[in-house]
Structures are given as C-alpha cells and as structure tokens.
Motif scaffolding. Structure first.
Motif, PDB file in Angstrom:
ATOM      1  N   GLY A 205      -0.697  20.239  13.349  1.00 19.29           N
ATOM      2  CA  GLY A 205       0.289  19.733  12.403  1.00 19.29           C
ATOM      3  C   GLY A 205       1.543  19.192  13.064  1.00 19.29           C
ATOM      4  N   GLU A 206       2.661  19.395  12.379  1.00 27.23           N
ATOM      5  CA  GLU A 206       3.942  18.885  12.857  1.00 27.23           C
ATOM      6  C   GLU A 206       4.318  19.481  14.206  1.00 27.23           C
ATOM      7  OE1 GLU A 206       7.579  17.964  10.344  1.00 27.23           O
ATOM      8  OE2 GLU A 206       8.130  19.934  11.161  1.00 27.23           O
ATOM      9  N   ASP A 207       4.132  20.787  14.364  1.00 22.60           N
ATOM     10  CA  ASP A 207       4.529  21.441  15.618  1.00 22.60           C
ATOM     11  C   ASP A 207       3.772  20.856  16.809  1.00 22.60           C
ATOM     12  OD1 ASP A 207       6.257  23.037  14.224  1.00 22.60           O
ATOM     13  OD2 ASP A 207       4.937  24.780  14.171  1.00 22.60           O
ATOM     14  N   GLY A 208       2.465  20.650  16.653  1.00 22.12           N
ATOM     15  CA  GLY A 208       1.674  20.115  17.754  1.00 22.12           C
ATOM     16  C   GLY A 208       2.094  18.711  18.138  1.00 22.12           C
ATOM     17  N   THR A 305      15.259  27.780   3.679  1.00 28.58           N
ATOM     18  CA  THR A 305      14.958  28.711   4.768  1.00 28.58           C
ATOM     19  C   THR A 305      15.532  28.215   6.097  1.00 28.58           C
ATOM     20  OG1 THR A 305      12.825  27.641   5.210  1.00 28.58           O
ATOM     21  CG2 THR A 305      12.842  29.474   3.631  1.00 28.58           C
ATOM     22  N   MET A 306      15.745  26.894   6.213  1.00 25.60           N
ATOM     23  CA  MET A 306      16.356  26.315   7.421  1.00 25.60           C
ATOM     24  C   MET A 306      17.373  25.245   6.997  1.00 25.60           C
ATOM     25  SD  MET A 306      13.400  25.926  10.350  1.00 25.60           S
ATOM     26  CE  MET A 306      12.458  24.717   9.418  1.00 25.60           C
ATOM     27  N   PRO A 307      18.481  25.648   6.424  1.00 25.67           N
ATOM     28  CA  PRO A 307      19.466  24.650   5.987  1.00 25.67           C
ATOM     29  C   PRO A 307      20.188  24.041   7.185  1.00 25.67           C
ATOM     30  CG  PRO A 307      20.338  26.858   5.681  1.00 25.67           C
ATOM     31  CD  PRO A 307      18.909  27.028   6.119  1.00 25.67           C
ATOM     32  N   PRO A 308      20.579  22.773   7.086  1.00 30.96           N
ATOM     33  CA  PRO A 308      21.339  22.150   8.184  1.00 30.96           C
ATOM     34  C   PRO A 308      22.715  22.790   8.320  1.00 30.96           C
ATOM     35  CG  PRO A 308      21.299  20.730   6.257  1.00 30.96           C
ATOM     36  CD  PRO A 308      20.366  21.858   5.959  1.00 30.96           C
ATOM     37  N   ASP A 309      23.316  22.614   9.482  1.00 27.18           N
ATOM     38  CA  ASP A 309      24.647  23.184   9.727  1.00 27.18           C
ATOM     39  C   ASP A 309      25.740  22.353   9.093  1.00 27.18           C
ATOM     40  OD1 ASP A 309      23.888  25.367  11.767  1.00 27.18           O
ATOM     41  OD2 ASP A 309      22.945  23.566  12.576  1.00 27.18           O
ATOM     42  N   TYR A 310      25.538  21.037   9.065  1.00 30.14           N
ATOM     43  CA  TYR A 310      26.508  20.124   8.478  1.00 30.14           C
ATOM     44  C   TYR A 310      25.757  19.086   7.652  1.00 30.14           C
ATOM     45  CZ  TYR A 310      29.991  21.933  11.764  1.00 30.14           C
ATOM     46  OH  TYR A 310      30.841  22.750  12.458  1.00 30.14           O
ATOM     47  N   ARG A 474      16.857  25.867  20.451  1.00 30.84           N
ATOM     48  CA  ARG A 474      17.236  26.627  19.264  1.00 30.84           C
ATOM     49  C   ARG A 474      15.959  27.076  18.555  1.00 30.84           C
ATOM     50  NH1 ARG A 474      21.401  24.799  14.387  1.00 30.84           N
ATOM     51  NH2 ARG A 474      21.041  26.585  13.019  1.00 30.84           N
ATOM     52  N   ILE A 475      15.808  28.372  18.409  1.00 26.66           N
ATOM     53  CA  ILE A 475      14.597  28.923  17.800  1.00 26.66           C
ATOM     54  C   ILE A 475      14.894  29.254  16.344  1.00 26.66           C
ATOM     55  CG2 ILE A 475      12.842  30.717  17.949  1.00 26.66           C
ATOM     56  CD1 ILE A 475      12.954  28.755  20.348  1.00 26.66           C
ATOM     57  N   SER A 476      14.121  28.672  15.445  1.00 29.74           N
ATOM     58  CA  SER A 476      14.371  28.870  14.020  1.00 29.74           C
ATOM     59  C   SER A 476      13.117  29.271  13.239  1.00 29.74           C
ATOM     60  CB  SER A 476      14.947  27.591  13.408  1.00 29.74           C
ATOM     61  OG  SER A 476      14.077  26.496  13.644  1.00 29.74           O
ATOM     62  N   LYS A 477      11.984  29.431  13.946  1.00 29.83           N
ATOM     63  CA  LYS A 477      10.752  29.804  13.268  1.00 29.83           C
ATOM     64  C   LYS A 477       9.796  30.430  14.269  1.00 29.83           C
ATOM     65  CE  LYS A 477       9.296  24.958  13.654  1.00 29.83           C
ATOM     66  NZ  LYS A 477       8.841  23.767  12.914  1.00 29.83           N
ATOM     67  N   THR A 478       8.678  30.913  13.774  1.00 27.03           N
ATOM     68  CA  THR A 478       7.636  31.462  14.643  1.00 27.03           C
ATOM     69  C   THR A 478       7.032  30.326  15.463  1.00 27.03           C
ATOM     70  OG1 THR A 478       7.108  32.931  12.792  1.00 27.03           O
ATOM     71  CG2 THR A 478       5.611  32.960  14.672  1.00 27.03           C
ATOM     72  N   GLU A 479       6.733  30.616  16.727  1.00 22.79           N
ATOM     73  CA  GLU A 479       6.078  29.607  17.562  1.00 22.79           C
ATOM     74  C   GLU A 479       4.625  30.005  17.787  1.00 22.79           C
ATOM     75  OE1 GLU A 479       6.412  27.347  21.878  1.00 22.79           O
ATOM     76  OE2 GLU A 479       8.151  28.354  21.020  1.00 22.79           O
ATOM     77  N   TYR A 480       3.734  29.048  17.588  1.00 28.43           N
ATOM     78  CA  TYR A 480       2.303  29.298  17.765  1.00 28.43           C
ATOM     79  C   TYR A 480       1.793  28.496  18.949  1.00 28.43           C
ATOM     80  CZ  TYR A 480       2.816  31.346  13.178  1.00 28.43           C
ATOM     81  OH  TYR A 480       3.242  32.128  12.139  1.00 28.43           O
ATOM     82  N   ILE A 481       1.178  29.200  19.889  1.00 29.20           N
ATOM     83  CA  ILE A 481       0.595  28.572  21.075  1.00 29.20           C
ATOM     84  C   ILE A 481      -0.906  28.604  20.847  1.00 29.20           C
ATOM     85  CG2 ILE A 481       0.384  28.718  23.588  1.00 29.20           C
ATOM     86  CD1 ILE A 481       3.021  30.406  23.489  1.00 29.20           C
ATOM     87  N   PHE A 505       4.267  33.669   9.516  1.00 26.31           N
ATOM     88  CA  PHE A 505       5.157  32.511   9.602  1.00 26.31           C
ATOM     89  C   PHE A 505       6.634  32.875   9.490  1.00 26.31           C
ATOM     90  CE2 PHE A 505       4.759  33.142   5.083  1.00 26.31           C
ATOM     91  CZ  PHE A 505       5.973  32.753   4.559  1.00 26.31           C
ATOM     92  N   HIS A 506       6.943  34.035   8.940  1.00 25.97           N
ATOM     93  CA  HIS A 506       8.339  34.427   8.703  1.00 25.97           C
ATOM     94  C   HIS A 506       8.955  35.158   9.891  1.00 25.97           C
ATOM     95  CE1 HIS A 506       5.901  37.954   7.876  1.00 25.97           C
ATOM     96  NE2 HIS A 506       6.979  38.712   7.915  1.00 25.97           N
TER      97      HIS A 506
END
Length: 574
Positions: A205-208, A305-310, A474-481, A505-506
């Motif tokens: 998906g997106e991560d890959g 769950t991941m709002p932007p800072d600005y 910056r880590i904001s979610k689970t990482e899958y290898i 995922f959380h």
C-alpha cells in the motif's frame, strides 16, 4: 545494464520454482507489466535445475527476458543455476563462512559463470551479515560494504566483470547511507560495477510505495543506480508500474538549467546529522519536523488520529476556527490572535520586522536568498523559512539553498514546501516521497508542507506523515517490515499482513516484521521489535527482536499469540 543503458526494472516471482507452469505464467505477467529481469528463488538443487526448464519454456513462448536465481545457503544450487540462466544472485552473509572457503567456492562459481556467460549479483542484506563480519563491524553500513568488497575484490583479481551489486535494508536511512558509502569505496578502488537499488521489505500500500520512493529516489537523485526493484507485499506484477513511474519522474530532471551551488564546509553525506537550527515555538532545534497542511482551498476534512501541526488557511478569516488550532494566514489578512501566525512572500520580506509575534513564516525560493535576505533571516529570531521551488530539478535547487544558509551560519528553521497537481494518489506518493525524502535523508528540513492542487488535502496530510515515518524523522504510526514473498513463502502473505495490521495498527512507534520464511526472517527484519516468520507450511515462529520466543505454532493462532507476546513484554496499548 549499466553504462549508458536505461535504468532497468525488475521483480521476483512468489510462486514455487518447482511449479513450472505457475512460474512461467507469472514471469510472463511480470514481463508484460514491464519487468526487464525476473528473479526466482533457488533454495535447493532441484529448484536450481528447474530454472533451466523455466528458461526453455519462456524462450519458446517468445519471452527471452533474463532470469536470475536467488541463492542464500546453497553454493551447489548456485553452480547448477549458473549453467542454464543469465544471472545468479548470492548473499555474501550466508553463501560460505571463512575467507578460505569463500574464496574456494566463489572462484568455482565464477569459473562456471565465465564458461556459460552468466552474470553474478552480489546481494548484501542488512541483518544477514556473517558472524565474522558482525564480530568486526557489527550490523552497520561499514560491515555491509566490507562484506560486499570481499567478494568484489575476488572478481577484480581474476578479471571477472559481469557483476552487479545490491546492498539493501528495510531502513531507508541505513540503505541510502550504505549505498553511498559503497559507491565511494568502489570509486576509491577504481571499481565501477552496476548497482541494483531497493528498499527490502518495504511493505504494501501507501507505506510500501513511500518507503521505496524515499530510498530509491534519494539514490537515483544522486546519480546512483542502474536497476531497481520496488519490493511490495503485493502481486509481483504490481511492482513494475510503480518502479516505472519513479524512474521516469527522476529522469524528468535531465537537462535542467545549471544550479550554482557550493557545498557547505564540513558537510559529509556519509555521516549525516540533522542541520542545526534554532527553535522557534515548536519548530526547529531538537523538535521533530512539523506538518503544515495547506487548506487554502477551503477543504477542512481531517484525520483526527494524525492531525497536522499547523493549518495554512490563506485569506480565510481565522475567527471562524477554534482557538486551539495553530493557523497560518497570509500577512495581508493576519490579525493578532493566539495560535494565529502571519505568512509572508519574498516581496514582503522587509515587512517581517514590523510584526512582533513569536512565529512568522516567509516563503522563499533558492534564487531569493541573497546576502540582504540572509542578514534579515539571521537577525529575526521569530522567522521560519518555507522553502519552495519550481525548478526542473527542485531537489537540487533546495539543496543549494540550504547549503547557502549553512555556509552563512544562518540557523533559521526551514520548512520544505512543494506544489503538485496530481489526480492519481500513487503518483503523488512517489513524487513527493522522492522529493521530500531525499532532503530529509540529507539531514535537511524542520517540517514539510505539501500542496496538491487536484487532490484531497487529507490524502496529502497522510502522505506527509508517511514520508516522515519512512525517513525515521518522525514516528506517528506502527511500522511494518513485510517481505514481498517468494517461492519460499508457505502462507498467504497478503492476507496475513492485513490481519496483523488490523490487530496492531494503533501501536504507534512499534516495528513489526512479517516475513515469509526463515531465510528472510530474522536477518532482513533486523531492527524490528517483533517478528512474525514463516517456519513451515501452516506454521509460524514469533520473535522478540532477533530472539525466537515461540516456535512452529499453528498459523491459525499466530496473530493472537503475537498480540499476547506484545502484551507480555509491556508494549501493548489499548
């Protein structure tokens, strides 16, 4: 491959090499999708011998595309495959142990390859270095390069030059640093073998896609790389269109106008540290890079769950927004209010000093940064640069600007900004990841701001967080290898990845490896916190770090057991 040839695209089959019909059909689908080389696992002598049958079948059907045998622990399999197909890939970390045995077995293989016109790929993977190399270097880029050079020097000694090198990791920081180091060491020894690029176990998906574009894109940007594979935990034929888009995008920069730039003193791309910047509010210094979301088009849908800072709202009235949201407003429309900050453009730089606020943004391009501007930026301790570009080689222009700041000793924080106009999400993922990722891996950037004229803003926000995750800034979610699978995989990889993600995922910040077999398991998920590894048909082994905790448990129980293992070690959060 190599020289003036195009950058070649390749992939790897995930069916059993002993299933001739399935192998031929999948190879044909991959070639039709754009694969210029097709790799098969050859874990044993039977598989290696059957590659000759697959070669004959493909040729008879009008598919002469070169085949590659993937060898790990069995030098005899390499010898067999070298007699019937075009290339043999060996992993120095487990091909043979001890300098004398390495030399004996490798020279024997090279002799067979010379007779049959077979090429060699020396494929080093992070996490699968030999004990001898590990004892001397540890699991480091230096160790990976040393392992590779040991074999390359044997090739040079006997004048065997049909060699390709790959040196991979699932961690983009390690991968890029290692390939850059290898290129430097090879140049020092007057070696110029083609390089194969890939982020191993990139996921799906997106991560890959983002992780692959960050690692591969950064190196292609440097002019490094002759062939690539985008390793996705999806059907192999899905990889080629992604790889083609990435290569084509990087090559759009060819023939660009000259960028005048000077490398800042002391900067070393092989020992990259984050550029030192002063802290302004929560930007710069030791703070993680921020995400600025461009909402100037009036789109205010959010991923909470991941709002932007600005949030940049342009000309919108800030009074219509909650007071706890940090807003960025064009300076002409700005009015004093807590958490609302003015945004200037280059022509307004003289007005910066008139605004007594704790934070203000100024959008500049590389060509805007002259001595006068540098003086203003150095003195205004509340200012932050939003560095943008419309140059054909945008990464080069932004690199030049940041090196100009560093040379001048200007420690102003820098937000990296790019404009796109993409209707296709995958294309936006690849382009932005290659652009932002390269600079972040250079150590540049106190934040990012992605504006896509034609897409949903929430999509751009997710991509920005994905890029920061992929660059480990910056880590904001689970990482899958997760591996893409091959003929050694003995379970449904895609279904399993989905089940593991649904359960975990959380768990922000946790790294979980999902590997098809023991060959790729403990080694290639080198820095994972937990691992789910195929141990046999219907059987799974679970790891904590590199230690196997539960062996050969039924696949039907494995995800539940993985969750319990995470809980038992205190890493679970509801």
């Amino acid at each position: 491959m190599g020289g003036d040839n195009p950058i070649r695209i390749q992939s790897m089959a995930n069916v059993s090499t002993m299933d001739t019909e399935a192998s031929v059909q999948q190879a044909m689908r991959m070639i039709d999708a754009g694969a210029e080389y097709v790799r098969f696992t050859a874990q044993g002598e039977r598989e290696a011998a059957n590659l000759g049958v697959i070669r004959t079948e493909l040729t008879s059907k009008g598919y002469p595309t070169p085949l590659i045998a993937d060898i790990h622990f069995n030098p005899k399999a390499a010898d067999i495959a070298a007699k019937t197909i075009e290339k043999v890939r060996i992993n120095p970390g487990n091909y043979a142990s001890g300098p004398e045995l390495i030399r004996e077995r490798f020279l024997s293989l090279l002799s067979i390859c010379r007779v049959h016109g077979t090429a060699i790929r020396i494929g080093v993977n992070h996490g699968s270095l030999s004990d001898r190399i590990m004892d001397q270097y540890g699991d480091t880029p230096e160790g990976m390069v040393a392992s590779c050079m040991e074999f390359l020097r044997i090739c040079r000694e006997i004048d065997f030059n049909d060699v390709v090198i790959s040196i991979k990791a699932s961690n983009t920081v390690v991968m890029v640093k290692t390939v850059r180091l290898l290129a430097e060491v090879m140049d020092a020894e007057d070696m110029h073998y083609p390089l194969h690029l890939g982020v191993t176990e990139a996921g799906d998906g997106e991560d890959g896609r983002i992780k692959s574009a960050v690692g591969i894109g950064a190196l292609l940007t440097d002019g490094i790389g002759d062939t690539i594979r985008v390793s996705l935990s999806e059907d192999p034929e899905a990889e080629m269109p992604v790889a083609r888009k990435l290569v084509d995008y990087i090559q759009e920069r060819e023939g660009h106008d000259v960028i005048k730039a000077t490398l800042s003193p002391g900067y070393n791309p092989l020992s990259i540290e984050r550029r030192r910047s002063r802290q302004v509010e929560n930007i710069g210094g030791e703070k993680v890079p921020v995400v600025i979301s461009d909402r100037s088009n009036g789109d205010f849908e959010f991923n909470y769950t991941m709002p932007p800072d600005y949030i940049y709202i342009g000309k919108e009235d800030p009074d219509n927004f909650p007071e706890n949201i940090r807003l960025v407003v064009d300076a002409l429309f700005w009015k004093p209010r807590q958490h609302v900050f003015p945004y200037f453009i280059a022509s307004e730089i003289e007005e910066l000093k008139q605004y007594n606020v704790p934070l203000k943004f100024i959008r500049l391009t590389s060509s805007d940064i002259d001595d006068k501007v540098l003086d203003i930026l150095s003195k205004d301790k509340a200012a932050v640069v939003i560095l943008s570009t419309h140059h054909q080689n945008g990464v080069g222009a932004m690199r030049a600007a940041i090196h100009r700041l560093m040379t001048a000793g200007c420690d102003i924080p820098v937000i990296l900004h790019r404009d796109y106009s993409e209707t296709d999400t995958e294309t936006l993922q690849l382009k932005s990841a290659a652009d932002f990722g390269t600079l972040l891996l250079d150590g540049f950037g106190d934040g990012i701001m992605l504006h896509n004229e034609k897409g949903k803003v929430i999509t751009s926000d997710n991509i920005m967080f994905g890029i920061l995750q992929a660059t480990r800034t910056r880590i904001s979610k689970t990482e899958y290898i997760s591996c893409p699978g091959c003929g050694r995989t003995l379970y449904d990889l895609q279904t399993t990845i989905a089940r593991v993600k649904e359960a975990t995922f959380h768990l922000t910040g946790l790294k979980i490896g999902i590997m098809g077999c023991i060959v790729n398991g403990p080694g290639e998920m080198a820095d994972a916190d937990y691992g789910y590894v195929g141990a046999g048909r219907g059987r799974i082994s679970l790891y904590k770090g590199k230690q196997c905790i539960l062996k050969n448990i039924p696949e039907s129980e494995a995800v539940e057991q993985l969750v319990q293992l995470i809980k038992d070690n205190g890493d679970w959060r509801d």
